[in-house]
Scaffold this motif. Structure first.
Motif, PDB file in Angstrom:
ATOM      1  N   ASP A  38      56.702   4.525  -1.195  1.00  0.00           N
ATOM      2  CA  ASP A  38      55.545   5.350  -1.541  1.00  0.00           C
ATOM      3  C   ASP A  38      55.920   6.300  -2.678  1.00  0.00           C
ATOM      4  OD1 ASP A  38      53.285   6.932  -1.675  1.00  0.00           O
ATOM      5  OD2 ASP A  38      53.047   7.109   0.502  1.00  0.00           O
ATOM      6  N   ALA A  39      55.165   6.265  -3.770  1.00  0.00           N
ATOM      7  CA  ALA A  39      55.437   7.134  -4.921  1.00  0.00           C
ATOM      8  C   ALA A  39      55.201   8.596  -4.586  1.00  0.00           C
ATOM      9  CB  ALA A  39      54.569   6.714  -6.114  1.00  0.00           C
ATOM     10  N   ASP A  40      54.150   8.887  -3.782  1.00  0.00           N
ATOM     11  CA  ASP A  40      53.884  10.274  -3.406  1.00  0.00           C
ATOM     12  C   ASP A  40      55.024  10.838  -2.560  1.00  0.00           C
ATOM     13  OD1 ASP A  40      51.486  10.135  -4.765  1.00  0.00           O
ATOM     14  OD2 ASP A  40      50.330   9.560  -2.974  1.00  0.00           O
ATOM     15  N   GLN A  41      55.551  10.018  -1.642  1.00  0.00           N
ATOM     16  CA  GLN A  41      56.676  10.484  -0.839  1.00  0.00           C
ATOM     17  C   GLN A  41      57.920  10.711  -1.699  1.00  0.00           C
ATOM     18  OE1 GLN A  41      57.657   8.241   2.629  1.00  0.00           O
ATOM     19  NE2 GLN A  41      55.636   8.471   3.595  1.00  0.00           N
ATOM     20  N   LEU A  74      58.093  12.278   7.728  1.00  0.00           N
ATOM     21  CA  LEU A  74      57.125  11.608   6.866  1.00  0.00           C
ATOM     22  C   LEU A  74      56.850  10.189   7.362  1.00  0.00           C
ATOM     23  CD1 LEU A  74      58.326  12.784   3.320  1.00  0.00           C
ATOM     24  CD2 LEU A  74      56.379  13.624   4.651  1.00  0.00           C
ATOM     25  N   ASP A  75      57.852   9.502   7.858  1.00  0.00           N
ATOM     26  CA  ASP A  75      57.647   8.158   8.400  1.00  0.00           C
ATOM     27  C   ASP A  75      56.748   8.199   9.633  1.00  0.00           C
ATOM     28  OD1 ASP A  75      59.167   7.015   6.431  1.00  0.00           O
ATOM     29  OD2 ASP A  75      61.017   6.977   7.622  1.00  0.00           O
ATOM     30  N   MET A  76      56.911   9.237  10.474  1.00  0.00           N
ATOM     31  CA  MET A  76      56.060   9.382  11.644  1.00  0.00           C
ATOM     32  C   MET A  76      54.604   9.623  11.243  1.00  0.00           C
ATOM     33  SD  MET A  76      54.309  11.845  13.609  1.00  0.00           S
ATOM     34  CE  MET A  76      55.088  13.384  13.146  1.00  0.00           C
ATOM     35  N   LEU A  77      54.408  10.486  10.272  1.00  0.00           N
ATOM     36  CA  LEU A  77      53.040  10.768   9.823  1.00  0.00           C
ATOM     37  C   LEU A  77      52.424   9.533   9.179  1.00  0.00           C
ATOM     38  CD1 LEU A  77      53.510  14.357   8.326  1.00  0.00           C
ATOM     39  CD2 LEU A  77      52.557  13.728  10.553  1.00  0.00           C
ATOM     40  N   ASP A  78      53.210   8.782   8.422  1.00  0.00           N
ATOM     41  CA  ASP A  78      52.689   7.574   7.780  1.00  0.00           C
ATOM     42  C   ASP A  78      52.305   6.524   8.817  1.00  0.00           C
ATOM     43  OD1 ASP A  78      52.265   6.027   5.230  1.00  0.00           O
ATOM     44  OD2 ASP A  78      53.740   4.723   6.228  1.00  0.00           O
ATOM     45  N   ALA A  79      53.094   6.434   9.912  1.00  0.00           N
ATOM     46  CA  ALA A  79      52.762   5.476  10.973  1.00  0.00           C
ATOM     47  C   ALA A  79      51.455   5.842  11.675  1.00  0.00           C
ATOM     48  CB  ALA A  79      53.901   5.399  11.980  1.00  0.00           C
ATOM     49  N   ARG A  80      51.089   7.119  11.674  1.00  0.00           N
ATOM     50  CA  ARG A  80      49.844   7.571  12.292  1.00  0.00           C
ATOM     51  C   ARG A  80      48.722   7.778  11.276  1.00  0.00           C
ATOM     52  NH1 ARG A  80      51.667  11.844  17.078  1.00  0.00           N
ATOM     53  NH2 ARG A  80      53.370  10.557  17.928  1.00  0.00           N
ATOM     54  N   ASP A  81      48.898   7.258  10.067  1.00  0.00           N
ATOM     55  CA  ASP A  81      47.900   7.348   8.988  1.00  0.00           C
ATOM     56  C   ASP A  81      47.598   8.800   8.645  1.00  0.00           C
ATOM     57  OD1 ASP A  81      47.713   4.579   8.853  1.00  0.00           O
ATOM     58  OD2 ASP A  81      46.152   4.514  10.391  1.00  0.00           O
ATOM     59  N   HIS A  82      48.626   9.633   8.600  1.00  0.00           N
ATOM     60  CA  HIS A  82      48.497  11.029   8.207  1.00  0.00           C
ATOM     61  C   HIS A  82      49.485  11.328   7.100  1.00  0.00           C
ATOM     62  CE1 HIS A  82      45.659  12.166  11.287  1.00  0.00           C
ATOM     63  NE2 HIS A  82      46.459  11.765  12.278  1.00  0.00           N
ATOM     64  N   ARG A 136      48.120  17.442  12.151  1.00  0.00           N
ATOM     65  CA  ARG A 136      47.756  18.528  13.048  1.00  0.00           C
ATOM     66  C   ARG A 136      48.971  18.913  13.888  1.00  0.00           C
ATOM     67  NH1 ARG A 136      44.650  18.714   9.795  1.00  0.00           N
ATOM     68  NH2 ARG A 136      42.361  18.470   9.892  1.00  0.00           N
ATOM     69  N   GLN A 137      48.882  20.104  14.447  1.00  0.00           N
ATOM     70  CA  GLN A 137      49.988  20.627  15.221  1.00  0.00           C
ATOM     71  C   GLN A 137      50.288  19.754  16.438  1.00  0.00           C
ATOM     72  OE1 GLN A 137      51.592  23.236  13.971  1.00  0.00           O
ATOM     73  NE2 GLN A 137      53.175  23.322  15.565  1.00  0.00           N
ATOM     74  N   GLY A 138      49.254  19.150  17.011  1.00  0.00           N
ATOM     75  CA  GLY A 138      49.470  18.280  18.162  1.00  0.00           C
ATOM     76  C   GLY A 138      50.309  17.059  17.814  1.00  0.00           C
ATOM     77  N   ASP A 139      50.085  16.510  16.614  1.00  0.00           N
ATOM     78  CA  ASP A 139      50.905  15.372  16.187  1.00  0.00           C
ATOM     79  C   ASP A 139      52.372  15.763  16.098  1.00  0.00           C
ATOM     80  OD1 ASP A 139      48.578  13.857  15.960  1.00  0.00           O
ATOM     81  OD2 ASP A 139      48.253  14.517  13.886  1.00  0.00           O
ATOM     82  N   LEU A 140      52.633  16.963  15.554  1.00  0.00           N
ATOM     83  CA  LEU A 140      54.021  17.413  15.429  1.00  0.00           C
ATOM     84  C   LEU A 140      54.659  17.632  16.796  1.00  0.00           C
ATOM     85  CD1 LEU A 140      56.423  18.438  13.773  1.00  0.00           C
ATOM     86  CD2 LEU A 140      55.330  20.698  13.727  1.00  0.00           C
TER      87      LEU A 140
END
Length: 800
Positions: A517-520, A564-572, A578-582
């Motif tokens: 990912d270029a943005d990452q 970042l990999d966790m957020l990408d896996a959840r389409d975020h 959100r704080q709940g995801d973290l």
């Protein structure tokens, strides 16, 4: 008829031979039979061939008839000599009489009259038994000997006296007598030397008989100066020549290279040590590690290579019965042997030890004396007891010929560092001088034998790779490469640089480039380069980065990538998370999630996310504060002479001055000053005056410090605690490990010392004296409930 199954590899060949011999009615006991088998078949492969031959043809023990292997005939003679009456002696294949000695042709045994050794005589041309060889090496029968009435001893003495006038006739005669005693052999030697006297002055590798080489060795040992030992035609080393290849004598190493072939098991190209049951070659490593060639050790009950055999069974190298004695040099009680020079026990470590001789002052191999007062070879025994190196004259181990390790090192360095024109580049000359003058040439040779090191050094010498840090960075990172770089820096061939910081920069660039990912990639570049790396450079402020700082930076960046990999896996992404995801992610990540807090706080500060991850506030030490244990440790370190000086000084700096292992490892001799008979150690901005006996310990450490780098800068290192790589200090992890071995836990011991110091001293004094940050000192003072007014009152009462 019963069919007997013969295994492909016989596990117990001695037992098989004894069993077959027993079937003949032999009355010898098992011990005597085993001794005969071990005498005639000393090797494992030879015993297996003997066992297989007896299984295939057991009747040879009764009738003694060939065809059969030579080892079978030796077994028959050995059993007869031991008193076996039911065993037949070997029988001549021609006339059938019993033999007392063997003369073989192919697989048959013959007596002397029946031996088919007849060939055409060079004089009369008839087929007769060869009695001798003439001057040209052609066969002659007993009726046509070549007549030479001259005394071969006189011929040899005359030729040698012309080449070496310094030797007397008696000395030359004695040397010749130690080579050959039979007149026929002396006659051949005289013919060879008379025809080519230059064989004694350097051309000995072209000799047609090995007696010429033995004569050269005897004359050199007798004191000859013009007689020259020949060099190997292939490697040009002046060592013992082993066997002829294409008409020239070569050393054992070159002979092995000429016989090299691919191993049938691992594929490595080496001289075959043995062959398997199908006749395929096996390299030495595969031969030793092959389970078929190993036996059950009676000591450890493991299937291992056999080192020695006893009456009870085989023993592996670990269990072999080496005597445990007290070494006369170092005083350790360990496995040792009796030295032929002193008739005293010495351990294996002292046999390889080099030190400065207290007798002559030279750095040489230790052969006598003690650890504190070592003696070299000549100071232990007279020079006549030893063998001198033909290259430099250094005395080598008793009864060992060939070049010394120093001359071998010079030859090896020349092979590696010279380019195609035979010249060493100016940039590599410091490396050559640094290695050639090293006190332990054996260690340098072992290091140069590393395949990766030798390939890289050869590329640098021939110009295939530039001698720069950037060119070395193109190679895969490995420990041999890191050590080679350290040696080049210590020798002055490469400029010094912050290796941990350079390694971190390379790791960051490679890690970010692997992201799809270029943005990452852009976000990680901002965080890793412009925050983590910039903050680390500001913290070190020109000093070398420690391994702990490198590891901490890597952990922070790795945790950011995991988030970042966790957020990408959840389409975020950071903006939509959100704080709940973290919090859901943190429950199952453990230490990786806690490391991500640094990245989240940075991203929140940069307005990239709304996630919150507050930093954990320090509320004081978690370990137990035991003041009495602290003073007990201090007393042991001050007065226990059994501990190493570096361990005592490092432990005292932790227990008394609350220093971390990382800080202690970075201390140099420049941090220690002696002013007006006072020893001062600079830990912070203000130096600390070291009381007695700590000042004496530090002074002794400076005088005797040495690292574990075999190719390091012993005696010239600026580090107070040198490390395992040249030019580098000891690592904090290794120093903490050494402290744990003597019963000091660096973390709890420092916390106890800092807690007590914060009770008595104000925060400003702690920060200036111990080199810690003022905020850290203030936090410790709050936890310890220290009162700086007591310190001020104590200062006011002091008399100047």
């Amino acid at each position: 008829m019963t069919t007997v199954f013969v295994p492909e590899v016989i596990d117990d060949p001695i037992g098989v031979v004894v069993d077959v011999v027993r079937r003949t009615g032999c009355t010898l006991d098992d011990t005597s039979l085993e001794e005969v088998v071990l005498t005639v078949a000393g090797g494992r492969a030879k015993r297996r061939r003997l066992a297989q031959a007896l299984l295939d043809q057991p009747t040879v023990l009764i009738d003694g008839r060939s065809p059969a292997l030579r080892v079978v005939g030796d077994l028959l003679l050995g059993l007869r000599a031991a008193g076996a009456t039911t065993i037949s002696a070997p029988v001549c294949a021609g006339c059938g009489k019993h033999l007392r000695t063997l003369q073989r042709r192919d697989q048959d045994w013959y007596c002397a009259p029946c031996s088919p050794r007849a060939t055409g005589c060079a004089a009369c041309g008839q087929d007769r038994v060869v009695a001798s060889l003439d001057r040209q090496g052609l066969p002659r029968c007993s009726r046509c000997p070549e007549v030479d009435d001259r005394d071969p001893l006189l011929v040899l003495t005359t030729v040698i006296a012309t080449l070496e006038p310094s030797l007397t006739a008696d000395v030359v005669t004695a040397a010749i007598g130690r080579v050959f005693s039979r007149p026929s052999h002396l006659q051949r030697l005289a013919w060879v030397i008379e025809e080519r006297p230059d064989l004694l002055t350097g051309a000995g590798a072209q000799a047609t008989m090995q007696g010429v080489l033995r004569l050269i060795d005897e004359l050199r040992d007798a004191g000859a100066q013009r007689i020259t030992r020949p060099a190997c035609p292939r490697c040009q080393r002046i060592v013992r020549l082993h066997r002829r290849i294409n008409g020239q004598w070569h050393c054992r190493n070159c002979l092995a290279k000429s016989r090299a072939q691919p191993c049938s098991r691992c594929g490595v190209v080496r001289e075959a040590a043995a062959r398997d049951a199908h006749g395929r070659p096996l390299c030495p490593n595969c031969f030793i590690t092959d389970p078929d060639n190993q036996e059950i050790c009676i000591g450890c009950v493991r299937r291992r290579p056999v080192s020695t055999r006893t009456l009870d069974g085989p023993l592996c190298p670990t269990c072999r019965p080496d005597a445990t004695m007290t070494c006369s040099i170092c005083g350790r009680t360990t496995r040792a042997v009796i030295s032929s020079a002193t008739n005293q026990p010495w351990c294996h470590a002292c046999r390889r030890r080099r030190a400065r001789c207290t007798g002559c002052g030279h750095v040489r191999l230790v052969r006598g004396g003690t650890r504190t007062e070592p003696l070299c070879a000549t100071c232990t025994r007279p020079a006549t007891f030893w063998n001198s190196c033909p290259g430099c004259g250094e005395l080598t181990v008793h009864r060992r010929r060939g070049s010394c390790r120093r001359c071998t090192l010079h030859q090896r360095l020349g092979q590696l560092l010279r380019d195609d024109t035979g010249v060493i580049q100016a940039k590599l000359q410091p490396l050559h001088d640094h290695l050639a003058q090293h006190e332990q040439p054996e260690t340098v040779l072992v290091w140069l034998d590393n395949e990766r090191v030798s390939i890289i050094v050869r590329e640098l010498a021939t110009g295939q790779r530039a001698l720069t840090h950037a060119a070395l960075d193109e190679l895969p990172d490995s420990k041999p490469l890191q050590h080679l770089r350290s040696v080049l820096v210590a020798a002055g061939a490469l400029p010094s640089r912050d290796e941990h910081l350079a390694r971190l920069e390379h790791w960051i660039a490679t890690t970010i480039a692997d992201r799809d990912d270029a943005d990452q990639r852009q976000l990680l570049h901002r965080y890793a380069v412009w925050h983590v790396l910039r903050r680390l450079r500001h913290r070190v402020r020109g000093t070398a980065t420690t391994y702990g700082q490198l590891a901490a930076a890597k952990r922070n960046i790795t945790a950011a990538i995991a988030l970042l990999d966790m957020l990408d896996a959840r389409d975020h992404d950071l903006a939509t998370a959100r704080q709940g995801d973290l919090e859901a992610w943190l429950t199952g990540t453990g230490s990786v999630g806690s490391e991500a807090g640094h990245f989240i706080r940075w991203a929140n500060k940069q307005k990239l996310t709304t996630l919150q991850f507050p930093a954990v506030r320090w509320n004081g030490p978690t370990s137990q504060i035991d003041t009495e244990a602290r003073w007990e440790q201090a007393r042991r370190l001050l007065h226990c002479d059994d501990l190493q000086p570096e361990d005592r000084v490092a432990g005292l700096l932790v227990v008394l001055y609350a220093q971390t292992a990382a800080t202690i490892s970075r201390l140099t001799i420049d941090h220690v000053d002696t002013v007006n008979a006072e020893t001062r150690l600079r830990l912070g901005r203000e130096p600390v005056v070291l009381p007695e006996p700590i000042d004496a310990l530090v002074g002794h450490l400076i005088a005797t410090r040495h690292g574990h780098a075999a190719l390091g800068d012993h005696g010239t290192s600026r580090w107070l605690f040198p490390g395992g790589q040249p030019g580098h200090p000891i690592t904090a992890a290794h120093l903490a490990k050494r402290l744990r071995r003597i019963g000091i836990q660096a973390g709890p011991a420092r916390a106890t010392a800092l807690f007590q110091l914060a009770t008595d001293l104000p925060a400003a004094a702690l920060a200036r004296l111990l080199g810690i940050h003022i905020s850290v000192a203030a936090a410790w003072q709050r936890v310890a409930a220290g009162d700086w007014t007591n310190y001020a009152a104590e200062v006011s009462r002091r008399t100047h």
